[in-house]
Design a protein around this motif. Structure first.
Motif, short mmCIF file in Angstrom:
data_model
loop_
_atom_site.label_atom_id
_atom_site.label_comp_id
_atom_site.label_asym_id
_atom_site.label_seq_id
_atom_site.Cartn_x
_atom_site.Cartn_y
_atom_site.Cartn_z
N UNK A 74 0.77 -1.26 -0.17
CA UNK A 74 0.04 -0.09 -0.13
C UNK A 74 0.70 1.12 0.05
N UNK A 75 0.49 2.09 -0.92
CA UNK A 75 1.26 3.51 -0.92
C UNK A 75 0.35 4.37 0.19
N UNK A 76 1.03 5.07 1.00
CA UNK A 76 0.40 5.79 1.76
C UNK A 76 -0.27 6.87 1.42
N UNK A 77 0.36 7.53 0.35
CA UNK A 77 -0.19 8.84 -0.41
C UNK A 77 -1.33 8.66 -1.21
N UNK A 78 -2.37 8.32 -0.61
CA UNK A 78 -3.44 8.00 -1.75
C UNK A 78 -4.48 9.58 -1.74
N UNK A 79 -4.94 9.85 -2.90
CA UNK A 79 -6.08 10.84 -2.80
C UNK A 79 -7.14 10.51 -1.75
N UNK A 80 -7.50 11.43 -1.07
CA UNK A 80 -8.63 11.23 -0.24
C UNK A 80 -8.33 10.82 1.21
N UNK A 81 -7.09 10.29 1.20
CA UNK A 81 -6.89 9.63 2.66
C UNK A 81 -5.52 10.45 3.22
#
Length: 228
Positions: A54-61
């Motif tokens: 999982x990439x931490x920098x997800x849009x909306x999160x």
């Protein structure tokens, strides 16, 4: 190995999948561009994954929200975080939330392979930059008793330690093992004393720093009176 890769950057996903296929030709990788899209694999019959990358920098999160989302959605599947931010505090926060590993985007193929092997065998993998200074931020030498992987701890302590590394609370560990919360707390306290640390997260960091895997620890034969 069955991998769910969640990242909103198409080029990075494709590059990571190519690396995975070179390292693990037998690996099956499913790509998703968002946590919401990944949910479809868990709502129905689903695809049984061995690990979530999982990439931490997800849009909306924000910050750790994407990690929290997956820990709540499928807590039984190890989740490893991939990020370009290698801040030691961020790594600690991810471990505190139950991440099985933290792979910096600067990692090479060998590190990626090592991380996946470690994580899918039930242990936590952390980058050297996060553990080189030790759990308390110092370079204090490790306790002699933990200097080798073949450490003698009780079978129950090893069970508790496994749950702790998986990010489970004392209550969850107690429920899984059929023992009381107080007994789990006693075991965790003893493990902290052995490692000379003060928190659960520091236990995970110290194990990673020493290169100790739970399955390598030797549990001596026990009679029923010592298993609680």
């Amino acid at each position: 190995m069955r991998i769910l890769l969640v990242d909103d950057h198409t080029m990075f996903r494709m590059g990571l999948v190519m690396q995975l296929q070179l390292l693990r030709p037998e690996a099956q990788a499913v790509q998703c561009d968002s946590p919401q899209a990944a949910r479809a694999f868990f709502d129905g019959a689903g695809f049984p994954f061995d690990v979530i990358v999982l990439d931490l920098g997800m849009p909306g999160f924000h910050r750790l929200e994407a990690l929290s989302y997956f820990r709540g959605l499928c807590p039984e599947i190890p989740c490893v975080v991939v990020s370009g931010n290698e801040d030691p505090q961020l790594v600690r926060d991810c471990v505190e939330m139950g991440a099985f590993g933290f792979i910096p985007k600067s990692a090479d193929a060998a590190q990626l392979s090592q991380a996946l092997d470690c994580i899918t065998s039930g242990n936590v993998w952390l980058p050297g930059s996060a553990v080189s200074a030790g759990p308390g931020g110092t370079n204090a030498p490790a306790p002699t008793v933990w200097s080798k992987a073949r450490v003698h701890i009780t079978e129950r302590q090893r069970d508790v330690l496994r749950g702790l590394v998986q990010g489970k609370t004392n209550k969850m560990i107690a429920r899984d093992l059929g023992i009381s919360d107080g007994t789990v707390k006693t075991h965790v306290t003893h493990l902290m004393e052995l490692l000379q640390v003060n928190t659960r997260t520091q236990i995970v960091f110290e194990l990673a720093r020493l290169g100790i895997r739970i399955q390598d620890m030797v549990a001596p034969p026990l009679d029923g009176s010592l298993k609680g």
